[in-house]
Design a protein around this motif. Structure first.
Motif, PDB file in Angstrom:
ATOM      1  N   ASN A 137      45.774  30.169  53.755  1.00  0.00           N
ATOM      2  CA  ASN A 137      44.984  30.850  53.933  1.00  0.00           C
ATOM      3  C   ASN A 137      45.625  32.454  53.670  1.00  0.00           C
ATOM      4  OD1 ASN A 137      42.626  32.473  54.163  1.00  0.00           O
ATOM      5  ND2 ASN A 137      42.057  31.394  55.390  1.00  0.00           N
ATOM      6  N   GLU A 138      46.152  32.723  52.974  1.00  0.00           N
ATOM      7  CA  GLU A 138      47.077  34.218  53.518  1.00  0.00           C
ATOM      8  C   GLU A 138      46.209  34.961  52.352  1.00  0.00           C
ATOM      9  OE1 GLU A 138      51.471  36.418  51.556  1.00  0.00           O
ATOM     10  OE2 GLU A 138      50.781  33.997  50.895  1.00  0.00           O
ATOM     11  N   ALA A 139      46.104  36.367  53.567  1.00  0.00           N
ATOM     12  CA  ALA A 139      45.847  37.656  53.265  1.00  0.00           C
ATOM     13  C   ALA A 139      46.572  37.777  51.129  1.00  0.00           C
ATOM     14  CB  ALA A 139      46.158  38.666  54.334  1.00  0.00           C
ATOM     15  N   ALA A 140      47.254  37.945  51.633  1.00  0.00           N
ATOM     16  CA  ALA A 140      48.272  39.026  49.806  1.00  0.00           C
ATOM     17  C   ALA A 140      48.021  38.029  48.586  1.00  0.00           C
ATOM     18  CB  ALA A 140      50.076  38.485  50.262  1.00  0.00           C
ATOM     19  N   ALA A 141      47.645  36.672  48.807  1.00  0.00           N
ATOM     20  CA  ALA A 141      47.034  35.964  48.041  1.00  0.00           C
ATOM     21  C   ALA A 141      45.997  35.948  47.980  1.00  0.00           C
ATOM     22  CB  ALA A 141      47.558  34.292  47.971  1.00  0.00           C
ATOM     23  N   LEU A 142      44.963  36.736  48.263  1.00  0.00           N
ATOM     24  CA  LEU A 142      43.652  36.980  48.395  1.00  0.00           C
ATOM     25  C   LEU A 142      43.821  38.105  47.433  1.00  0.00           C
ATOM     26  CD1 LEU A 142      42.447  36.127  51.493  1.00  0.00           C
ATOM     27  CD2 LEU A 142      42.010  34.803  49.547  1.00  0.00           C
ATOM     28  N   LEU A 143      44.397  39.575  47.229  1.00  0.00           N
ATOM     29  CA  LEU A 143      44.795  40.315  47.105  1.00  0.00           C
ATOM     30  C   LEU A 143      44.430  40.444  45.047  1.00  0.00           C
ATOM     31  CD1 LEU A 143      47.546  42.469  47.958  1.00  0.00           C
ATOM     32  CD2 LEU A 143      45.085  42.804  48.649  1.00  0.00           C
ATOM     33  N   LYS A 144      43.723  41.876  44.558  1.00  0.00           N
ATOM     34  CA  LYS A 144      43.382  41.337  42.984  1.00  0.00           C
ATOM     35  C   LYS A 144      43.448  42.468  42.483  1.00  0.00           C
ATOM     36  CE  LYS A 144      37.879  41.322  44.812  1.00  0.00           C
ATOM     37  NZ  LYS A 144      39.068  41.831  46.208  1.00  0.00           N
ATOM     38  N   PRO A 145      43.174  42.811  41.200  1.00  0.00           N
ATOM     39  CA  PRO A 145      43.116  43.898  40.255  1.00  0.00           C
ATOM     40  C   PRO A 145      41.620  44.644  41.140  1.00  0.00           C
ATOM     41  CG  PRO A 145      43.197  41.773  39.017  1.00  0.00           C
ATOM     42  CD  PRO A 145      42.758  41.934  40.193  1.00  0.00           C
ATOM     43  N   GLY A 146      41.564  46.100  41.121  1.00  0.00           N
ATOM     44  CA  GLY A 146      41.053  46.572  42.151  1.00  0.00           C
ATOM     45  C   GLY A 146      40.786  46.847  43.934  1.00  0.00           C
ATOM     46  N   ASP A 147      41.700  45.847  44.086  1.00  0.00           N
ATOM     47  CA  ASP A 147      41.726  46.481  45.306  1.00  0.00           C
ATOM     48  C   ASP A 147      42.505  47.578  46.155  1.00  0.00           C
ATOM     49  OD1 ASP A 147      40.657  44.024  46.826  1.00  0.00           O
ATOM     50  OD2 ASP A 147      42.192  43.070  46.636  1.00  0.00           O
ATOM     51  N   PHE A 148      43.214  47.655  45.093  1.00  0.00           N
ATOM     52  CA  PHE A 148      44.145  49.294  45.578  1.00  0.00           C
ATOM     53  C   PHE A 148      43.464  50.891  45.123  1.00  0.00           C
ATOM     54  CE2 PHE A 148      47.120  45.935  46.870  1.00  0.00           C
ATOM     55  CZ  PHE A 148      47.247  46.957  48.324  1.00  0.00           C
ATOM     56  N   ASP A 149      43.215  52.120  45.416  1.00  0.00           N
ATOM     57  CA  ASP A 149      43.132  52.959  44.509  1.00  0.00           C
ATOM     58  C   ASP A 149      44.876  53.344  43.786  1.00  0.00           C
ATOM     59  OD1 ASP A 149      42.801  55.778  43.347  1.00  0.00           O
ATOM     60  OD2 ASP A 149      41.210  55.790  45.384  1.00  0.00           O
ATOM     61  N   TRP A 150      45.221  53.694  42.508  1.00  0.00           N
ATOM     62  CA  TRP A 150      46.481  53.539  42.571  1.00  0.00           C
ATOM     63  C   TRP A 150      46.539  55.528  41.923  1.00  0.00           C
ATOM     64  CZ3 TRP A 150      49.580  49.687  43.707  1.00  0.00           C
ATOM     65  CH2 TRP A 150      49.605  49.258  43.419  1.00  0.00           C
ATOM     66  N   ASN A 151      45.057  56.256  41.600  1.00  0.00           N
ATOM     67  CA  ASN A 151      45.459  57.106  41.145  1.00  0.00           C
ATOM     68  C   ASN A 151      45.468  57.506  42.134  1.00  0.00           C
ATOM     69  OD1 ASN A 151      44.626  56.639  38.473  1.00  0.00           O
ATOM     70  ND2 ASN A 151      42.289  56.966  38.901  1.00  0.00           N
ATOM     71  N   ALA A 152      44.410  57.270  43.881  1.00  0.00           N
ATOM     72  CA  ALA A 152      45.048  58.262  45.116  1.00  0.00           C
ATOM     73  C   ALA A 152      46.389  57.318  45.795  1.00  0.00           C
ATOM     74  CB  ALA A 152      43.958  57.558  46.106  1.00  0.00           C
ATOM     75  N   ILE A 153      47.149  56.373  45.123  1.00  0.00           N
ATOM     76  CA  ILE A 153      48.206  55.609  45.894  1.00  0.00           C
ATOM     77  C   ILE A 153      49.425  57.266  44.461  1.00  0.00           C
ATOM     78  CG2 ILE A 153      50.382  54.858  46.050  1.00  0.00           C
ATOM     79  CD1 ILE A 153      47.676  52.193  46.343  1.00  0.00           C
ATOM     80  N   LEU A 154      49.027  57.149  44.091  1.00  0.00           N
ATOM     81  CA  LEU A 154      50.096  58.124  42.672  1.00  0.00           C
ATOM     82  C   LEU A 154      49.647  59.206  42.574  1.00  0.00           C
ATOM     83  CD1 LEU A 154      50.044  54.958  39.874  1.00  0.00           C
ATOM     84  CD2 LEU A 154      51.707  55.113  41.257  1.00  0.00           C
ATOM     85  N   ALA A 155      48.965  59.694  43.421  1.00  0.00           N
ATOM     86  CA  ALA A 155      48.637  61.254  42.660  1.00  0.00           C
ATOM     87  C   ALA A 155      50.061  62.538  43.152  1.00  0.00           C
ATOM     88  CB  ALA A 155      47.789  61.870  43.752  1.00  0.00           C
ATOM     89  N   GLY A 156      50.760  62.228  44.357  1.00  0.00           N
ATOM     90  CA  GLY A 156      51.294  63.224  44.703  1.00  0.00           C
ATOM     91  C   GLY A 156      53.087  62.621  43.681  1.00  0.00           C
TER      92      GLY A 156
END
Length: 373
Positions: A137-156
Motif C-alpha cells: 500500500n505504497e503511496a507513491a505507487a498510487l501516483l498517476k497522470p493528473g496528480d501534479f500541476d506541471w505548468n505550476a511546477i515548471l513555471a519558473g
C-alpha cells in the motif's frame, strides 16, 4: 526571487548534442518515490537489535546530491503521507536543500497508504548485503497522470528533468506519470534523463520483464540522457546482449558494444552512461565509469574503494555526471566528476551525499586519503 528563463535560441552552441538551458528557477527536478531505508549495519536483520534510518529513493538521491554537494537548485515531485514516517522523510528532504512538490495522502492509522520501507544490511567481507522491501500500500505507487500541476511546477523554468526505473516499476500508473512529466518538461525546454535501474523483484509482482520492456521503451522514447549498464539495457529495454564479451567488470567493451542498438532504437538519446564495478568483497571494490556522449566514448580512471556502505553509489555517479553536463564541463571531466562523487559516496553511511564539491574535485585531480589540514 524567480529567475527569468528564456527559451533556447536557434544558433546557440549545442554541447554534447544537447540544448541545455543556461538558467531556470530549478536546475534539476526529479520525479520518484521517497522511501526510508532501515540499516542495521553489519548485523543481519534476523539478529538485529537496532537500525539507522536513511531517507532515499533512486530518483530523489540525484536531486539531494545535486543540491547538497553540487549546490544546484533542485526539486522532487513525489507522494507524501501525513504521519510520523512522512514527517521524518520530509524533514530530511528539507535538510538536503531539495524543494518538495508533494501529492499528499492521509494515513488511516492502520494500514496506509504508506511511505515504503527498504531493509538493507551492510554485509561484510565475503558476506554480501541483503536487500528486501515492504512496499505494501505504497503511496507513491498510487501516483498517476493528473496528480501534479506541471505548468505550476515548471513555471519558473527547469533545466533538467529526471526519473528512473524504480519508480516506473511500482505500478501501472507510475510509468504513465513519468511520460506525462517528461513531455511537460520537454515543452518547457528541459533536458530529460532516466536511470533504468532494472529491479526484477519490483517488476515481477505485477507485470514481469515483458511489461518492463514495453513500459520502459515508451519512457525512453522521451529521453536525452540514459543511465544503465548492459543488464539494464538487456532486461529493461529488451536489447540483445553484447557481441563483445568484457574481459573484466571494469572493461567497458561490452557496454560500448550495445550503444549502436540503443541509438538505433532510440535515435534521440545523446548520452548513455554507467558505472563499472568489480566486487572483490563487500568492502573492497574496483571502481570505474564510462559514458558515450554524442558519438564519442569517455572512460574514467579506475580506483580501489574501501566501501563503507555501497548503496547509492550509482546515483552518486549519475549526479556528478549530470552536474558536469549542466555546468558545461568537457565530456571527460563530466564523467570523472560522476566517477569521483560515486566513489566518495560509498565511504558514507546512507544513500545520499555527505561530500563537498571541493572533495569531489580534489579526488578528480588525483586526491588521496592524506589528512586535509
Amino acid at each position: 526571487a524567480k529567475i527569468k528563463t528564456r527559451p533556447y535560441k536557434h544558433g546557440e552552441p549545442m554541447k554534447y548534442g544537447l540544448k541545455i538551458k543556461p538558467d531556470g528557477a530549478l536546475d534539476f527536478l526529479s520525479l520518484g518515490a521517497l522511501v526510508h531505508r532501515l540499516d542495521p549495519g553489519v548485523i543481519p536483520f534476523r539478529k538485529a537489535t537496532e537500525c539507522q534510518i536513511h531517507v532515499s529513493g533512486g530518483e530523489f538521491n540525484c536531486a539531494a546530491n545535486l543540491a547538497d554537494c553540487f549546490r544546484l537548485q533542485t526539486g522532487v515531485a513525489s507522494a507524501m503521507v501525513d504521519y510520523p514516517i512522512g514527517d521524518l522523510i520530509a524533514e530530511r528532504v528539507r535538510a538536503m536543500g531539495v524543494k518538495p512538490f508533494y501529492k499528499l495522502f492521509k494515513h488511516n492509522g492502520v494500514n496506509g497508504p504508506n511511505m515504503a520501507t527498504v531493509y538493507s544490511d551492510r554485509g561484510y567481507g565475503m558476506r554480501a548485503p541483503v536487500v528486501f522491501y515492504n512496499r505494501a500500500n505504497e503511496a507513491a505507487a498510487l501516483l498517476k497522470p493528473g496528480d501534479f500541476d506541471w505548468n505550476a511546477i515548471l513555471a519558473g523554468g527547469v533545466r533538467w528533468f529526471h526519473s528512473g526505473g524504480i519508480f516506473a516499476a511500482l505500478s501501472s500508473t507510475t510509468g504513465e506519470l513519468i511520460i506525462e512529466g517528461m513531455q511537460a518538461a520537454r515543452q518547457a525546454g528541459a533536458i530529460i534523463s532516466f536511470d533504468l535501474n532494472y529491479r526484477a523483484k519490483l517488476w515481477n509482482i505485477w507485470g514481469g520483464q515483458e511489461k518492463a520492456v514495453s513500459t520502459l521503451s515508451r519512457i525512453v522514447e522521451n529521453v536525452d540522457v540514459l543511465v544503465g549498464n548492459e543488464e539494464d539495457l538487456q532486461m529493461g529495454l529488451g536489447l540483445k546482449g553484447p557481441e563483445v564479451s568484457a574481459k573484466s567488470k571494469l572493461d567497458p567493451a561490452a557496454f560500448l558494444g550495445m550503444i549502436d542498438q540503443v541509438v538505433t532504437k532510440f535515435p534521440q538519446v545523446k548520452v548513455v552512461a554507467t558505472t563499472l564495478r568489480e566486487v572483490h568483497s563487500t568492502n573492497h571494490h574496483s571502481w570505474g565509469a564510462v559514458a558515450w556522449i554524442n558519438g564519442q566514448s569517455f572512460i574514467s580512471p579506475t580506483c580501489e574503494l574501501d566501501v563503507y556502505d555501497r548503496v547509492g553509489g550509482g546515483d552518486g555517479f549519475a549526479s556528478g555526471l549530470f552536474y558536469g553536463l549542466l555546468s558545461g564541463e568537457p565530456e571527460q571531466e563530466a564523467v570523472n566528476l560522476g566517477w569521483a562523487h560515486g566513489a566518495l559516496l560509498t565511504t558514507f553511511p546512507g544513500d545520499t551525499s555527505m561530500a563537498t564539491l571541493e572533495q569531489v574535485k580534489a579526488f578528480v585531480q588525483g586526491g588521496s586519503a592524506r589528512i586535509q589540514r
